[in-house]
Write an enzyme that holds these catalytic residues in place. Structure first.
Site, PDB file in Angstrom:
ATOM      1  N   LYS A 195      35.986 -71.748 -22.929  1.00  0.00           N
ATOM      2  CA  LYS A 195      37.040 -71.813 -23.946  1.00  0.00           C
ATOM      3  C   LYS A 195      37.469 -73.271 -24.033  1.00  0.00           C
ATOM      4  CE  LYS A 195      40.869 -72.056 -25.073  1.00  0.00           C
ATOM      5  NZ  LYS A 195      41.347 -73.146 -25.981  1.00  0.00           N
ATOM      6  N   GLY A 248      43.282 -78.999 -16.965  1.00  0.00           N
ATOM      7  CA  GLY A 248      44.317 -79.136 -17.984  1.00  0.00           C
ATOM      8  C   GLY A 248      45.653 -79.423 -17.333  1.00  0.00           C
ATOM      9  N   SER A 249      46.715 -79.115 -18.036  1.00  0.00           N
ATOM     10  CA  SER A 249      48.044 -79.494 -17.545  1.00  0.00           C
ATOM     11  C   SER A 249      48.523 -78.563 -16.430  1.00  0.00           C
ATOM     12  CB  SER A 249      49.038 -79.463 -18.695  1.00  0.00           C
ATOM     13  OG  SER A 249      49.140 -78.153 -19.193  1.00  0.00           O
ATOM     14  N   THR A 250      49.436 -79.056 -15.639  1.00  0.00           N
ATOM     15  CA  THR A 250      49.985 -78.274 -14.531  1.00  0.00           C
ATOM     16  C   THR A 250      50.703 -77.039 -15.062  1.00  0.00           C
ATOM     17  OG1 THR A 250      50.135 -80.248 -13.175  1.00  0.00           O
ATOM     18  CG2 THR A 250      51.567 -78.411 -12.551  1.00  0.00           C
ATOM     19  N   GLY A 253      48.233 -74.527 -15.904  1.00  0.00           N
ATOM     20  CA  GLY A 253      47.679 -74.058 -14.634  1.00  0.00           C
ATOM     21  C   GLY A 253      48.526 -72.931 -14.046  1.00  0.00           C
ATOM     22  N   GLU A 270      42.086 -78.123 -11.837  1.00  0.00           N
ATOM     23  CA  GLU A 270      42.222 -79.595 -11.872  1.00  0.00           C
ATOM     24  C   GLU A 270      43.341 -79.886 -12.848  1.00  0.00           C
ATOM     25  OE1 GLU A 270      39.161 -80.380  -9.190  1.00  0.00           O
ATOM     26  OE2 GLU A 270      40.491 -81.835 -10.134  1.00  0.00           O
ATOM     27  N   CYS A 304      43.133 -87.737 -16.462  1.00  0.00           N
ATOM     28  CA  CYS A 304      44.071 -87.121 -15.512  1.00  0.00           C
ATOM     29  C   CYS A 304      44.393 -88.046 -14.350  1.00  0.00           C
ATOM     30  CB  CYS A 304      43.484 -85.809 -15.014  1.00  0.00           C
ATOM     31  SG  CYS A 304      41.789 -86.008 -14.449  1.00  0.00           S
ATOM     32  N   GLU A 404      53.871 -87.264 -16.447  1.00  0.00           N
ATOM     33  CA  GLU A 404      52.566 -87.649 -16.973  1.00  0.00           C
ATOM     34  C   GLU A 404      52.707 -87.933 -18.471  1.00  0.00           C
ATOM     35  OE1 GLU A 404      49.476 -84.634 -17.115  1.00  0.00           O
ATOM     36  OE2 GLU A 404      48.093 -86.098 -16.280  1.00  0.00           O
TER      37      GLU A 404
END
Ligand code: NAD
Length: 500
Positions: A195, A248-250, A253, A270, A304, A404
């Protein structure tokens, strides 16, 4: 910073052929198919702001179809392939991608905005990854183990592929990034549903077609384009998906962890970062200045592990800053297809708005904007371009040092001694990358050991080799990428007790 010339830039004929399709369908079971709902979405060229392509907007029912195809392939003929056959397939894939790479470079450049110069340089990394995974296909081993059981019980472990993998991919480098999943899937005997991010799906779709042409059986690699909330969530929550590989982003996640709980999926995450790049007074500034700068500005800051907090020992802050500002003059911002461009646009209007909002936040917090900070107008005005920017006098309490930004913004933060630099580096909820520039081996090792982060570089920034790998800790996620540890997460271990 200068801008590159803005003549009309055309993609290669092959890339143009692919991009000129009316609609880019999902790729399921070796076939291009529209979304069940018939819905579509558009993707824009970040260099121009124009519509680049129309894509199928997949949802739960499309994810169901793709997972079914992946499960069927997992149980079918693919499960009988020998390690030799999987290795030969990976080598064939490498050969075909080597031949087709320029087409993919053009598609990726127009879809996510990275300059062709940067993308061409990633070919060597991709070839290494495929070579690495080809070797891993032949290296999957269990163990025979001694035991303390009575009689003649023989004990061993076997390794087996986990099954169907859901790969959820970000927009900042899908062309190469997808191969951390695809390579491991082909080497291990798993199957996958990918995806990609809705902002940059095209290289993933094109690669799936090329893989199929190169001999990857139908159903082994499937692609469902669509939004994260619908297609991404459906994949993360799907009861017949065994494992999720997510980059992707935290924040996303966390949603994926929650969605994965129903069938206790294995996860590799990650996530975000706010890495510290520590420049000591004895550093070789000829190398440290461009190294630290490109540790932030490469890919327009959309990496990242970008070393966005540049910690500089106080005695050399003025000299470092002067040299950095001179280096900034050499950066060339422009459209992604222009070979002279070193920095492209950021991915979207909303990302540009976010990054520019941090310029205001930093100034309001009392940091000094030393260069950049503006959207580029004129010929580049329709794209999502901004000047690469440097803040001086940043402290670690400021939001620009803690959050970030994911754009071309570097913060210079002074420190007095190495212990203080380590403490500042560690005062972050993230733990992804980091570096130290020093000519003293003992200083470098002290920093490497002291900084709580998944990856450290010494007198360089950003090298990645699958033979060595990388990972994150703290809010930057978990699950090693590269080395045999990477493969291990695509396999499960079965203990066997045999009474002979
Ligand atoms: P994102 O988290 O918004 O999206 C990543 C992917 O997740 C996309 O495919 C998206 O569609 C999907 N997604 C979104 N919401 C979802 C949900 N609820 N369920 C399932 N899937 C969902 O990230 P992004 O904006 O595409 O990428 C930028 C972020 O990625 C940054 O935070 C960056 O640090 C991080 N990143 C990390 C690494 C790494 O290796 N650690 C590498 C690249 C990017």
């Amino acid at each position: 910073m200068t801008t590159t010339s803005q003549q009309n830039l055309a993609p290669s004929e092959q890339a143009q052929g692919f991009l000129s399709r009316d609609e880019h369908h999902l790729f399921i079971d070796g076939e291009k198919v529209p979304a069940t709902s018939g819905k579509t979405m558009t993707t824009l060229n970040p260099s121009t702001g124009e519509v680049l392509a129309r894509l199928a907007a997949g949802d739960q029912s499309d994810v169901d179809r793709a997972v079914l195809a992946a499960r069927k392939a997992f149980k079918g003929q693919w499960s009988t392939w020998t390690p030799y056959e999987r290795q030969a397939l990976l080598m064939r894939v490498a050969q075909v991608l080597d031949e087709r790479f320029e087409e993919l470079v053009h598609i990726e450049a127009m879809d996510m905005g990275a300059p062709v110069s940067r993308l061409r340089n990633t070919k060597a990394t991709l070839m290494k990854m495929l070579s690495f995974f080809a070797s891993q296909a032949m290296s999957i081993t269990g163990e025979t183990l001694m035991n303390g059981l009575p009689g003649d019980v023989t004990t061993m472990t076997l390794k087996a592929p986990v099954g169907v993998v859901g790969g959820i991919i970000p927009w900042n480098g899908p062309l190469n990034g997808q191969f951390w999943i695809v390579g491991a899937v082909l080497a291990s005997g798993c199957t996958a549903v990918l995806k990609p991010a809705s902002e940059a799906s095209l290289s993933v779709l094109r690669v799936a077609e090329i893989l199929h042409e190169a001999g990857v059986p139908a159903g082994v690699i499937n692609v469902v384009t669509g939004s994260g909330k619908e297609a991404g969530h459906a994949l993360a929550a799907h009861p017949d998906v065994d494992r999720i590989a997510f980059t992707g982003s935290t924040q996303t996640g966390r949603s994926i962890i929650q969605a994965s709980t129903a069938n206790i999926k294995k996860l590799q995450l990650e996530l975000g970062g706010k890495s510290a790049d520590i420049v000591c007074a004895d550093a070789d500034l000829e190398k440290a200045v461009p190294g630290a700068a490109m540790g932030v500005f490469a890919n327009s800051g959309q990496i990242c592990f970008a070393g966005t907090r540049v910690l500089v020992q106080r005695s050399i802050v003025d000299e470092f800053t002067e040299r950095l500002l001179a280096y900034m003059e050499t950066l060339r911002v422009g459209r992604s297809l222009d070979a002279a461009t070193t920095l492209g646009p950021v991915i979207s209007q909303s990302q540009l708005d976010t990054v520019l909002s941090y310029i205001d936040i930093g100034q309001n917090e009392g940091a000094e904007l030393l260069c950049g900070g503006q959207r580029l107008e004129g010929e580049l005005g329709s794209g999502y371009f901004m000047q690469p920017s440097v803040f001086g006098g940043v402290t670690n309490e400021m939001r620009i040092a803690r959050e970030e930004i994911f754009g071309p913004v570097l913060s210079i933060m002074p420190f007095d001694d190495v212990d203080e630099a380590i403490a500042i580096a560690n005062d972050s909820e993230y733990g992804l990358g980091g570096a130290v520039w020093s000519q003293s081996l003992s200083t470098a090792l002290r920093v490497v050991q002291g900084v709580h982060t998944g990856t450290m570089w010494v007198n360089c920034y950003g090298y990645i080799d699958p033979l060595v790998g990388f990972s994150g800790t703290k809010l930057s996620g978990y699950g090693y990428k590269g080395t045999a540890a990477h493969m291990d997460t695509y396999l499960y271990t079965k203990s066997v007790y045999m009474q002979l």
